[in-house]
Design an enzyme around this catalytic site. Structure first.
Site, PDB file in Angstrom:
ATOM      1  N   GLY A 179       0.888  -1.232  -0.002  1.00 31.10           N
ATOM      2  CA  GLY A 179      -0.060   0.217   0.037  1.00 31.10           C
ATOM      3  C   GLY A 179       0.856   1.298   0.159  1.00 31.10           C
ATOM      4  O   GLY A 179       0.513   2.424   0.616  1.00 31.10           O
ATOM      5  N   ASN A 182       1.379   3.409  -2.265  1.00 27.45           N
ATOM      6  CA  ASN A 182       0.941   4.465  -3.160  1.00 27.45           C
ATOM      7  C   ASN A 182       0.175   5.661  -2.415  1.00 27.45           C
ATOM      8  O   ASN A 182       0.111   6.642  -3.410  1.00 27.45           O
ATOM      9  CB  ASN A 182       0.177   3.823  -4.361  1.00 27.45           C
ATOM     10  N   GLY A 210      -1.533   7.498   1.483  1.00 24.17           N
ATOM     11  CA  GLY A 210      -1.598   7.481   2.750  1.00 24.17           C
ATOM     12  C   GLY A 210      -0.355   7.174   3.718  1.00 24.17           C
ATOM     13  O   GLY A 210       0.744   7.666   3.341  1.00 24.17           O
ATOM     14  N   GLY A 239       1.443   4.666   3.827  1.00 24.62           N
ATOM     15  CA  GLY A 239       2.406   3.749   3.026  1.00 24.62           C
ATOM     16  C   GLY A 239       3.586   4.620   2.264  1.00 24.62           C
ATOM     17  O   GLY A 239       4.581   4.542   2.041  1.00 24.62           O
ATOM     18  N   SER A 243      -4.140  -1.473  14.884  1.00 25.06           N
ATOM     19  CA  SER A 243      -5.001  -0.240  15.105  1.00 25.06           C
ATOM     20  C   SER A 243      -5.463  -0.027  16.731  1.00 25.06           C
ATOM     21  O   SER A 243      -5.751  -1.219  17.478  1.00 25.06           O
ATOM     22  CB  SER A 243      -6.548  -0.326  14.270  1.00 25.06           C
ATOM     23  N   TYR A 269     -13.549  -5.350  11.109  1.00 25.82           N
ATOM     24  CA  TYR A 269     -12.160  -4.535  11.253  1.00 25.82           C
ATOM     25  C   TYR A 269     -11.427  -4.624  12.632  1.00 25.82           C
ATOM     26  O   TYR A 269     -10.260  -5.003  12.519  1.00 25.82           O
ATOM     27  CB  TYR A 269     -12.553  -2.827  11.080  1.00 25.82           C
TER      28      TYR A 269
END
Length: 307
Positions: free
Chosen positions: A23, A25, A27, A29, A152, A179
């Site tokens: 990821g 690309n 946020g 990441g 998280s 989640y």
């Protein structure tokens, strides 16, 4: 450890190091890739869209013209894609210093991955479990390598329901419950992976981090767009930018004093904002029986066996 005000400038030189950021690309990441290349690492942006990955690479190279970045396709919701990524990595690289399992989805409506897994557990945990297992040979042969998973604060509300792990047919599914389960799974996996490394005398550390409450595109499913537009000013005050949220991931990835099973998060009130420090996960994440059971289920579901 060093000063609590740990920032990117605290990172050591990473010349000669190879780092994968899933990821990478957007946020957190994207911010991680920027930080790693600023310290001279060779970085692989692993993401679903090659076009978006290439755009991210171009944007980073504007700031760091000498950055060594490779964009590779990886869809964590597809075991076939994960196998394909691992095969291409093996052809083009000889070492893996850090595997930053950063990518994730958050509180999405019920849906299934291409392999029939509930998509939050499938992407956030099972995909990264399979990827780590398929890259294990590189982690083994790279001295001092690391696997960093991203959990998280939602793990505290998480529960692993082995009787309904994949919410088959949407039974019992809520976006937040699923989640939370996936983020608790990230922690259980990390701690069991560290025990695996120690048992097999592998010179690799498994660590975990959480970004607090960071302003990224993960929040798109929390409320309708018109609601998010109305509450945007308040939301901004309650969150921290991605450039701060990424710091726990970065510290877990490169701090020379970090140990296996260390968990990094923000130092502010309720761990929602701030600079990265060691934090504690909940009691459920420390349950060895659950960790072992999840590992066994993950191997069975993904077909990736750790040897």
């Amino acid at each position: 450890m060093a000063s609590q005000k740990w920032i990117v400038s605290n990172m050591p030189d990473l010349s000669g190091k190879t780092i994968i950021v899933t990821g990478g690309n957007s946020g957190l990441g994207f911010e991680a890739v920027k930080a790693f290349v600023s310290k001279n690492a060779d970085v692989i942006i692993a993401c679903r869209s090659l076009d978006r990955g290439e755009k991210a690479k171009k944007e980073i190279i504007r700031f760091f013209p000498n950055a060594q970045i490779t964009v590779m396709e990886l869809d964590l919701s597809s075991i076939q894609s994960i196998y394909s990524f691992a095969a291409k990595f093996k052809k083009n690289f000889v070492r893996l210093d850090v595997l930053l399992n950063n990518a994730g989805i958050m509180m999405v409506p019920y849906g299934m991955t291409l392999d029939g897994f509930e998509q939050q557990l499938g992407t956030n945990h099972l995909g990264h479990f399979a990827l780590t297992g398929l890259l294990l040979e590189f982690l083994r042969k790279t001295p001092g390598s690391r696997v960093v998973n991203v959990s998280s604060l939602a793990h505290k509300q998480g529960k692993i329901d082995f009787a309904n792990l994949l919410y088959v047919g949407g039974k019992g599914y809520t976006p937040l419950k699923a989640y939370g389960q996936s983020k608790l799974a990230n922690l259980l996996f990390t701690y069991e992976l560290q025990r695996y490394f120690e048992k097999n005398n592998i010179d690799c550390k498994a660590l975990v981090a959480h970004p607090g409450v960071s302003d990224t595109n993960l929040f798109v499913h929390i409320a309708p767009k018109w609601v998010m537009k109305l509450i945007r000013p308040v939301f901004k005050r309650l969150t921290q930018p991605a450039s701060m949220g990424v710091l726990p991931e970065l510290r877990a990835s490169v701090d020379p004093e970090a140990k296996g099973s260390d968990f990094f998060g923000p130092d502010g009130k309720y761990e929602t904002k701030g600079y990265p420090v060691l934090v504690r996960s909940n009691a459920a994440s420390l349950d060895r029986e659950s960790a072992a059971k999840l590992w066994e289920a993950s191997e069975k579901l993904t077909g990736v066996i750790y040897n």
